[in-house]
Design a protein around this motif. Structure first.
Motif, PDB file in Angstrom:
ATOM      1  N   ARG A   1       0.786  -1.373   0.080  1.00  0.00           N
ATOM      2  CA  ARG A   1       0.114  -0.007   0.048  1.00  0.00           C
ATOM      3  C   ARG A   1       0.909   1.169  -0.044  1.00  0.00           C
ATOM      4  O   ARG A   1       0.591   2.298  -0.689  1.00  0.00           O
ATOM      5  N   CYS A   2       1.903   1.343   0.772  1.00  0.00           N
ATOM      6  CA  CYS A   2       2.875   2.448   0.855  1.00  0.00           C
ATOM      7  C   CYS A   2       3.557   2.341  -0.267  1.00  0.00           C
ATOM      8  O   CYS A   2       4.005   1.196  -0.736  1.00  0.00           O
TER       9      CYS A   2
ATOM     10  N   TYR B   1       7.658  11.992   5.635  1.00  0.00           N
ATOM     11  CA  TYR B   1       6.280  11.742   6.305  1.00  0.00           C
ATOM     12  C   TYR B   1       5.355  12.750   5.734  1.00  0.00           C
ATOM     13  O   TYR B   1       5.396  13.874   5.383  1.00  0.00           O
TER      14      TYR B   1
ATOM     15  N   GLY C   1       1.622   9.559   8.047  1.00  0.00           N
ATOM     16  CA  GLY C   1       1.669   8.528   7.069  1.00  0.00           C
ATOM     17  C   GLY C   1       2.967   8.558   6.078  1.00  0.00           C
ATOM     18  O   GLY C   1       3.652   9.582   6.061  1.00  0.00           O
ATOM     19  N   LEU C   2       2.764   7.499   5.078  1.00  0.00           N
ATOM     20  CA  LEU C   2       3.796   7.873   3.970  1.00  0.00           C
ATOM     21  C   LEU C   2       2.535   7.683   2.771  1.00  0.00           C
ATOM     22  O   LEU C   2       1.591   7.453   2.778  1.00  0.00           O
ATOM     23  N   ARG C   3       3.160   8.251   1.757  1.00  0.00           N
ATOM     24  CA  ARG C   3       2.495   8.197   0.289  1.00  0.00           C
ATOM     25  C   ARG C   3       2.357   6.768  -0.273  1.00  0.00           C
ATOM     26  O   ARG C   3       3.261   6.065  -0.002  1.00  0.00           O
ATOM     27  N   ALA C   4       1.282   6.708  -0.743  1.00  0.00           N
ATOM     28  CA  ALA C   4       1.155   5.603  -1.338  1.00  0.00           C
ATOM     29  C   ALA C   4       1.936   5.766  -2.911  1.00  0.00           C
ATOM     30  O   ALA C   4       2.230   6.869  -3.218  1.00  0.00           O
TER      31      ALA C   4
ATOM     32  N   VAL D   1      -0.830   6.935   3.436  1.00  0.00           N
ATOM     33  CA  VAL D   1      -1.011   5.355   4.037  1.00  0.00           C
ATOM     34  C   VAL D   1      -0.572   5.506   5.656  1.00  0.00           C
ATOM     35  O   VAL D   1       0.677   6.005   5.832  1.00  0.00           O
TER      36      VAL D   1
ATOM     37  N   CYS E   1       7.638   2.875  10.252  1.00  0.00           N
ATOM     38  CA  CYS E   1       8.256   2.519   8.913  1.00  0.00           C
ATOM     39  C   CYS E   1       9.418   1.566   9.284  1.00  0.00           C
ATOM     40  O   CYS E   1      10.133   1.671  10.153  1.00  0.00           O
TER      41      CYS E   1
END
Length: 380
Positions: free
Chosen positions: A75-76, A131, A139-142, A149, A156
């Protein structure tokens, strides 16, 4: 799942995709391993002759398929290879590098991607993280998206463990958080580069030298990268005391410092003025100029013995390569993070009378498709 087409995955391609064929069309498939039979979810069918997709179901798995260590893998967009055993990850990267060299440079050579000493599981290495913050969520980017995400419990898995345990306390405003782990601690930058904790100028130690680096500037993200690459450049060039060296795209002076310590006279060129100011502090024994490499001809010594070339991901380009070959150095060390750009520039160097003497590749970005190379060229 029955609605998703079944394909057999072919070789790995540059970018971390496996190549498959569906109804005469090429499909680039993420999260697979060559030789597997899978059902593929098409994610982009905008081009008539090639599509992109991702594995939706594994029908016949490779023996190198593993359970990803991160629950948001797939997903990430940060990791390509968490589903692949680490030794096979390096084999896949070697195959990509060999294929790019063969196709773009006409070079048919055996390639090995070397691990960094002490990096057994490929986790906990990334010292510079970006982030995303939205509505107080971190979160982190898809993949290829601004979709957030959310981080899993434990954070992470490839991030260096020296970062803040609770990133949520920095999530007051939407935007981007940068977390930088250096030899003197942890720095967190908020949206717009606002300093939230730590220092704007951080310190990294390599080869007995202390390098001051902007927290938001360029530095290799693997903690073993700077030592590994510096050693590879010195081993490949074997510089002698008194030789004149051009360090191009020199950043804050990493290679310049090592070359000065080998007794060389060094001129560094870098477009970033802030990086050059730090390079002058880091390596006062060298000369540095803030300018584009393709405009630097008058600043380089007419008798240049050696060149270190560390261009951005797009490569040096044909114009710069021809300019450098015209200096007639006895050796060039080319540090590259993109195998296609490296291969294209090696092909141009070949037309200018320079052959590839040696090539080393390093797994400085485990769990991703990226790698770093050091190519050494000599005149025919």
């Amino acid at each position: 799942m029955a609605d998703y087409p079944c394909v057999e995955l072919g070789p790995i391609a540059h970018g971390g995709h496996c190549v498959a064929r569906l109804d005469g069309r090429v499909v680039f498939v993420r999260y697979g391993i060559p030789g597997e039979r899978v059902r593929v979810r098409i994610t982009d069918d905008s081009k008539p002759r090639m599509w992109w997709g991702e594995v939706a179901e594994v029908i016949e798995a490779s023996p190198d398929r593993v359970i990803p260590p991160c629950p948001v893998a797939g997903r990430c967009g940060g990791c390509d290879f968490q589903h692949v055993a680490v030794p096979r990850q390096r084999e896949l990267k070697a195959q990509v590098l060999a294929e790019q060299l063969r196709r773009l440079a006409g070079l048919d050579i055996d390639v090995t991607v070397e691990p960094v000493p002490g990096d057994a599981d490929g986790l906990g290495w990334r010292t510079r993280m970006r982030y995303l913050v939205r509505d107080h969520r971190v979160g982190l980017r898809a993949w290829r998206s601004d979709e957030l995400v959310e981080l899993p419990v434990g954070g992470c898995r490839i991030a260096h463990p020296g970062g803040p345990a609770d990133l949520g306390r920095f999530a007051g405003h939407d935007g981007e958080l940068q977390v930088v782990i250096s030899d003197d601690g942890c720095t967190v930058l908020g949206p717009g580069g606002e300093l939230l904790t730590g220092s704007q100028i951080v310190t990294q130690h390599v080869g007995g030298r202390a390098y001051r680096v902007r927290a938001d500037g360029f530095w290799q993200v693997h903690p073993g990268a700077a030592e590994t690459l510096t050693a590879a450049v010195l081993d490949g060039l074997n510089p002698k005391a008194g030789e004149q060296v051009a360090d191009l795209y020199c950043g804050c002076g990493l290679f310049a410092g090592a070359l000065v310590d080998a007794g060389c006279r060094v001129t560094g060129i870098e477009a970033s003025r802030s990086a050059i100011e730090l390079a002058k502090l880091n390596v006062p024994q060298a000369r540095f100029h803030a300018m584009r490499v393709d405009k630097a001809g008058s600043r380089l010594a007419k008798k240049t013995d050696l060149i270190v070339l560390d261009p951005p991901r797009t490569g040096a380009g044909a114009g710069v390569v021809r300019q450098l070959a015209g200096l007639e150095p006895t050796g060039i060390a080319y540090v590259a993070c993109d195998p296609a750009a490296l291969a294209r520039d090696l092909a141009t160097f070949a037309t200018c009378g320079y052959r590839l003497e040696s090539l080393r590749a390093f797994d400085l970005f485990p769990m991703t498709h990226h790698m770093e190379c050091v190519a050494v060229l000599r005149p025919h």
